[in-house]
Design a protein around this motif. Structure first.
Motif: not given
Lengths: 246, 119
Positions: A95-96, A116, B29-37, A92, A88, A103, B25-27, A99, A84-85, A109
């Protein structure tokens, strides 16, 4: 800025987002995809509510297909989580890319958490297409309307597929179960424009069944890693070839 | 484990698994995108690899669904399942990469073939 779409209030922007989701072709695609997933969940012995819960918390059809089939095959939980990971990671960069459009719409925030979470291929493609035409203060509400509407379609049609599969004769139930592989093969092929994607596409089709046939442990993980490595190799080779070309 | 607690645990266990093995394990990567965007190039090598890994995984898992089918789809002959998928893919290519044409053709082939295979 002139020409950007304004709304009278936030709920109006939310409703406009939902409307544009339900009138887009993606609503139809999602309905078909989740009918297939519902049938798959029935076939594998999951409850329709479990599938519905996974639609809300996972919200990524490929990850859900992987989750259903790994858990049903008796893989360990670690194996399922790794597959799964790996599937996924692509969320990443999505989302980048999304945003920056949101923003500046808010100083809060936490307001970005929902968009997200809603980030998945259908919502993402439509957001990148539509958000630039919408006034900044209304973008988050519009985006949430879009995401929630798509999720509602997926949620509902998962049940439709589940109960259809339960009640239909074998041939028609087989056709429902065939929906998932057939639609994912074609839609993935459609999204595979770069050479690296095409190599990964073929590698997955060959390696997935092959590694499972030889009962290689963590077969899906190796399919993803080997397919990704082959694709990256092709990507580098192509770049070297282009750079050295006269 | 017994009594009320054991019962409710059994009932909720699948949802605990869903959160641990599906959601987290899925989410992440979304959270990383939000934090490290900040400042990730869309064409960066990392994006190429992430897309390729996801592509290989999903085609791998759906190819397995066709080759090692269970339930109603597993009741169809192997050659029919693979043939219908190939036919659907051919239609997809011929119809200028139309997903609808591919899925409709694959489904039609499976239904027609399955109908005659049952006689």
């Amino acid at each position: 800025m002139a020409g950007l779409k304004e709304f009278s209030n936030q709920p109006a922007a939310f409703r406009a987002g939902a409307r544009s989701a339900w009138t887009s072709v993606f609503a139809l695609v999602l309905a078909g995809t989740y009918v297939g997933l519902g049938a798959l969940a029935h076939d594998f012995g999951f409850s329709p509510w479990w599938l519905a819960a996974s639609t809300i918390v996972v919200w990524a059809a490929p990850a859900q297909v992987i989750l259903l089939s790994t858990l049903a095959n008796g893989s360990t939980l670690i194996e399922a989580a790794i597959a799964v990971t790996l599937s996924a990671i692509r969320l990443f960069p999505m989302v980048v890319a999304l945003l920056p459009l949101l923003r500046g719409a808010t100083k809060n925030r936490r307001a970005l958490w929902l968009p997200t979470h809603f980030t998945a291929i259908s919502m993402w493609v439509e957001s990148l297409r539509l958000l630039p035409g919408i006034a900044l203060p209304f973008r988050i509400a519009f985006c949430n309307g879009l995401g929630l509407a798509y999720m509602a379609v997926a949620f509902a049609f998962g049940f439709v597929g589940f109960y259809l599969a339960a009640g239909l004769p074998v041939l028609l139930a087989a056709a429902l179960l065939f929906l998932t592989p057939m639609s994912f093969i074609t839609s993935t092929a459609r999204n595979s424009r770069a050479v690296s994607d095409k190599v990964a596409f073929v590698a997955g089709i060959v390696l997935g069944p092959l590694l499972a046939w030889y009962q290689v442990g963590l077969d899906l993980m190796w399919t993803g890693i080997m397919g990704g490595a082959l694709a990256y190799g092709a990507h580098r080779l192509r770049r070297v070839a282009m750079e050295t070309a006269p | 484990m017994s009594g009320v607690f054991g019962e409710s645990l059994r009932e909720f266990w699948p949802f605990v698994v869903l959160m641990l093995v599906g959601f987290l394990p899925n989410e992440i990567w979304r959270v990383l995108g939000l934090v490290l965007a900040h400042g990730l190039d869309e064409e960066s090598e990392m994006v190429v690899v992430a897309r390729a890994v996801a592509t290989a995984l999903i085609t791998g898992v759906v190819a397995k669904l066709i080759v090692f089918s269970t339930g109603a789809l597993g009741a169809m002959p192997f050659s029919l399942r693979v043939g219908a998928a190939l036919g659907g893919f051919l239609a997809f290519v011929l119809a200028k990469r139309s997903v609808f044409a591919g899925v409709a053709t694959g489904e039609a082939l499976l239904l027609i073939g399955g109908y005659f295979a049952s006689f």
